[in-house]
Design a protein around this motif. Sequence first.
Motif, short mmCIF file in Angstrom:
data_model
loop_
_atom_site.label_atom_id
_atom_site.label_comp_id
_atom_site.label_asym_id
_atom_site.label_seq_id
_atom_site.Cartn_x
_atom_site.Cartn_y
_atom_site.Cartn_z
N LEU A 1 0.83 -1.21 0.00
CA LEU A 1 0.00 0.00 0.00
C LEU A 1 0.86 1.26 0.00
CD1 LEU A 1 -2.92 -0.89 2.43
CD2 LEU A 1 -3.09 -0.39 -0.01
N VAL A 2 1.92 1.24 0.78
CA VAL A 2 2.81 2.40 0.82
C VAL A 2 3.49 2.60 -0.54
CG1 VAL A 2 4.95 3.32 1.82
CG2 VAL A 2 3.21 2.31 3.31
N VAL B 1 1.42 6.63 -6.83
CA VAL B 1 0.27 7.46 -7.22
C VAL B 1 0.49 8.91 -6.82
CG1 VAL B 1 -2.19 7.85 -6.81
CG2 VAL B 1 -1.37 5.54 -7.22
N ALA B 2 1.03 9.14 -5.63
CA ALA B 2 1.29 10.51 -5.19
C ALA B 2 2.28 11.20 -6.12
CB ALA B 2 1.83 10.50 -3.76
N GLY B 3 3.29 10.47 -6.58
CA GLY B 3 4.24 11.05 -7.52
C GLY B 3 3.60 11.43 -8.84
N GLY C 1 -2.08 16.77 -10.68
CA GLY C 1 -3.46 16.33 -10.91
C GLY C 1 -3.45 14.98 -11.60
N LEU C 2 -4.52 14.25 -11.42
CA LEU C 2 -4.62 12.93 -12.03
C LEU C 2 -5.36 12.99 -13.36
CD1 LEU C 2 -5.50 10.76 -8.91
CD2 LEU C 2 -3.38 10.72 -10.21
N ASP C 3 -4.89 12.22 -14.31
CA ASP C 3 -5.58 12.10 -15.58
C ASP C 3 -5.33 10.71 -16.15
OD1 ASP C 3 -3.02 12.15 -16.73
OD2 ASP C 3 -3.16 14.26 -17.26
N ALA D 1 0.75 5.57 -17.09
CA ALA D 1 2.10 5.56 -16.50
C ALA D 1 2.19 4.54 -15.37
CB ALA D 1 2.45 6.96 -15.99
N LEU D 2 1.14 4.43 -14.56
CA LEU D 2 1.13 3.45 -13.48
C LEU D 2 1.13 2.03 -14.05
CD1 LEU D 2 1.08 3.20 -10.42
CD2 LEU D 2 -1.41 3.17 -10.54
N GLY D 3 0.36 1.81 -15.11
CA GLY D 3 0.35 0.51 -15.76
C GLY D 3 1.71 0.18 -16.36
#
Length: 86
Positions: free
Chosen positions: A14-15, A21-23, A28-30, A36-38
């Motif tokens: 989780l951390v 995600v915070a980075g 802002g999220l889009d 990018a996470l994938g």
Amino acid sequence: MTDVKESKEALVALVILGKAVAGLAKDGLDLGDAVALGSKLVSDEKFRNALVEGVKGLDKVGPELKDIAASEALELLGAVYEALKA
């Protein structure tokens, strides 16, 4: 291993996910952030392995935490701290 092994792995995952995600969310999220996470999940073996390990034993987390000892709670806090520092 320890009596809170699965809980520790879940918290660390989780951390690690939260830091990723915070980075990405700094501006802002889009949809690009989801891509990018994938991409990180596919290309970063350490990231992927941490998430897989964190999810594998989720069914054991509740029973582990049911009667947690103070020393085990400190062990979990230490793991979270180390994950946040990394």
